[in-house]
Design a protein around this motif. Structure first.
Motif, PDB file in Angstrom:
ATOM      1  N   LEU A  85      -2.786   5.611   0.213  1.00 10.88           N
ATOM      2  CA  LEU A  85      -3.763   4.538   0.397  1.00 10.88           C
ATOM      3  C   LEU A  85      -3.723   4.017   1.831  1.00 10.88           C
ATOM      4  O   LEU A  85      -4.767   3.759   2.439  1.00 10.88           O
ATOM      5  CB  LEU A  85      -3.472   3.399  -0.583  1.00 10.88           C
ATOM      6  CG  LEU A  85      -4.496   2.259  -0.613  1.00 10.88           C
ATOM      7  CD1 LEU A  85      -5.823   2.753  -1.170  1.00 10.88           C
ATOM      8  CD2 LEU A  85      -3.973   1.093  -1.443  1.00 10.88           C
ATOM      9  N   VAL A 130      -9.948  -2.103  -0.540  1.00 14.64           N
ATOM     10  CA  VAL A 130      -8.720  -2.881  -0.435  1.00 14.64           C
ATOM     11  C   VAL A 130      -9.071  -4.251   0.143  1.00 14.64           C
ATOM     12  O   VAL A 130      -9.939  -4.367   1.011  1.00 14.64           O
ATOM     13  CB  VAL A 130      -7.647  -2.193   0.442  1.00 14.64           C
ATOM     14  CG1 VAL A 130      -7.147  -0.918  -0.211  1.00 14.64           C
ATOM     15  CG2 VAL A 130      -8.159  -1.923   1.846  1.00 14.64           C
ATOM     16  N   ALA A 177       0.825  -1.197   0.000  1.00 13.64           N
ATOM     17  CA  ALA A 177       0.000   0.000   0.000  1.00 13.64           C
ATOM     18  C   ALA A 177       0.866   1.256   0.000  1.00 13.64           C
ATOM     19  O   ALA A 177       1.697   1.430   0.894  1.00 13.64           O
ATOM     20  CB  ALA A 177      -0.917   0.003   1.225  1.00 13.64           C
ATOM     21  N   HIS A 181      -6.026  -3.339  -4.466  1.00 14.08           N
ATOM     22  CA  HIS A 181      -6.757  -2.072  -4.385  1.00 14.08           C
ATOM     23  C   HIS A 181      -7.583  -1.908  -5.655  1.00 14.08           C
ATOM     24  O   HIS A 181      -7.037  -1.898  -6.762  1.00 14.08           O
ATOM     25  CB  HIS A 181      -5.785  -0.901  -4.226  1.00 14.08           C
ATOM     26  CG  HIS A 181      -6.466   0.435  -4.221  1.00 14.08           C
ATOM     27  ND1 HIS A 181      -5.906   1.557  -4.774  1.00 14.08           N
ATOM     28  CD2 HIS A 181      -7.680   0.818  -3.728  1.00 14.08           C
ATOM     29  CE1 HIS A 181      -6.730   2.579  -4.621  1.00 14.08           C
ATOM     30  NE2 HIS A 181      -7.809   2.153  -3.988  1.00 14.08           N
TER      31      HIS A 181
END
Length: 249
Positions: A122, A154, A118, A136
C-alpha cells in the motif's frame, strides 16, 4: 465567539497590517483550527484586539471573502466558508453527483477497510512513508445498479483524525472529505490502463479491457489529506472540460 478564538488571531509583524490580519485568519482556517461554519470575530473585536482601524480590518476580511475562505452576511455576521464541491475534469469530483447528472440512481458498497500503519504494498502504491497511519478503503460505486467506478483510497489519520469514527454508511469518502476538510493543493493525473482480473470482475468487464485511471492526492499546506485511485471502465466514460485562456469556463 469565545475569548480563545479571538486570542488565536496573532500577527507576524511582516508587511502591511491588513495583510498580517488576512494571513493570521487564513492560517487558522487552512490549519483547521477554524473549521467551516465557525463564526469569525466581528470587526470591532478584531480592531480592539489588534489595534487596527475599521478600514484595515475591513480590507483584510474583504480579501478573505474574495479568496472564498469566509462568507460575509449583513445580519448574521461572518463565518468560515465551506469548500466548494466542483465537478470539472481536473477538480474534485463528487461521484454521487456525477451519477445523478447522468440521470441514474447512485449507490455504493464498501468492499474493505483497514485502519493503521500502511503495509509495504500500500505504501508503494500511494507513495506513503512506512510510518504513515491511514484509513484504507476500497469501494465500488454503482449507477442504476451497474458498476460505475472502483475507488481505492487512503486518508491520513494524523490530518483527519475524525475519520476513525466515520463509517461512511451515509456518505462516501470523497464527499465526506469535501465537507470535513480543507485542501490547499492537489495533484491530479489521468491515464489509460488495462483492467487487472480482480478489477475486471468487480467492474463486470473483460480482463485487460481499457480503463481510465484517475489518480489524485490532496494536501492542507504541507500535511497530506488523502490519495485516491478511481478506475473507470474506459468504454463507458469520458471526461470533458471546457476552458478559455484564463481557466475553466
Amino acid at each position: 465567539m469565545s475569548a480563545t478564538q479571538i486570542d488565536a488571531v496573532t500577527l507576524d509583524g511582516a508587511g502591511p497590517l491588513y495583510d498580517q490580519i488576512r494571513r493570521a485568519i487564513r492560517d487558522l482556517i487552512l490549519a483547521g483550527t477554524w473549521p467551516p461554519g465557525t463564526a469569525v470575530p466581528p470587526e470591532h473585536a478584531l480592531m480592539e484586539k489588534l489595534g487596527a482601524s475599521r478600514m484595515t480590518v475591513h480590507r483584510a476580511l474583504a480579501q478573505l471573502a474574495r479568496e472564498g475562505l469566509i462568507t460575509r452576511r449583513r445580519r448574521s455576521g461572518t463565518i468560515v466558508a465551506s469548500p466548494p464541491a466542483s465537478h470539472a475534469m481536473l477538480d474534485i469530483l463528487s461521484i454521487p453527483q456525477e451519477v445523478g447528472e447522468l440521470g441514474q440512481a447512485y449507490s455504493c458498497r464498501i468492499l474493505q477497510r483497514r485502519d493503521g500503519k500502511a503495509p509495504r504494498e500500500l505504501a508503494a502504491r500511494f507513495e506513503l512513508g512506512r510510518s504513515a497511519n491511514v484509513a484504507h478503503l476500497t469501494l465500488l460505486h454503482f449507477a442504476d445498479g451497474a458498476p460505475h467506478v472502483l475507488e481505492d483510497r487512503v486518508i491520513h489519520i494524523a490530518t483527519i483524525p475524525q475519520v476513525v469514527d466515520e463509517s461512511f454508511a451515509q456518505t462516501p469518502p470523497g464527499d465526506w472529505l469535501l465537507k470535513h476538510s480543507l485542501w490547499t493543493q492537489a495533484e491530479h493525473a489521468i491515464s489509460a490502463v488495462a483492467a487487472e482480473p480482480e478489477e475486471a470482475e468487480l467492474l463486470k468487464i473483460d480482463p485487460g479491457a481499457p480503463c481510465l485511471l484517475v489518480e489524485r492526492r490532496t494536501w492542507n499546506q504541507a500535511e497530506p489529506i488523502t490519495a485516491v485511485r478511481l478506475l473507470y471502465p474506459g468504454g463507458r466514460h469520458r471526461f470533458i472540460g471546457r476552458f478559455g485562456p484564463y481557466g475553466a469556463v
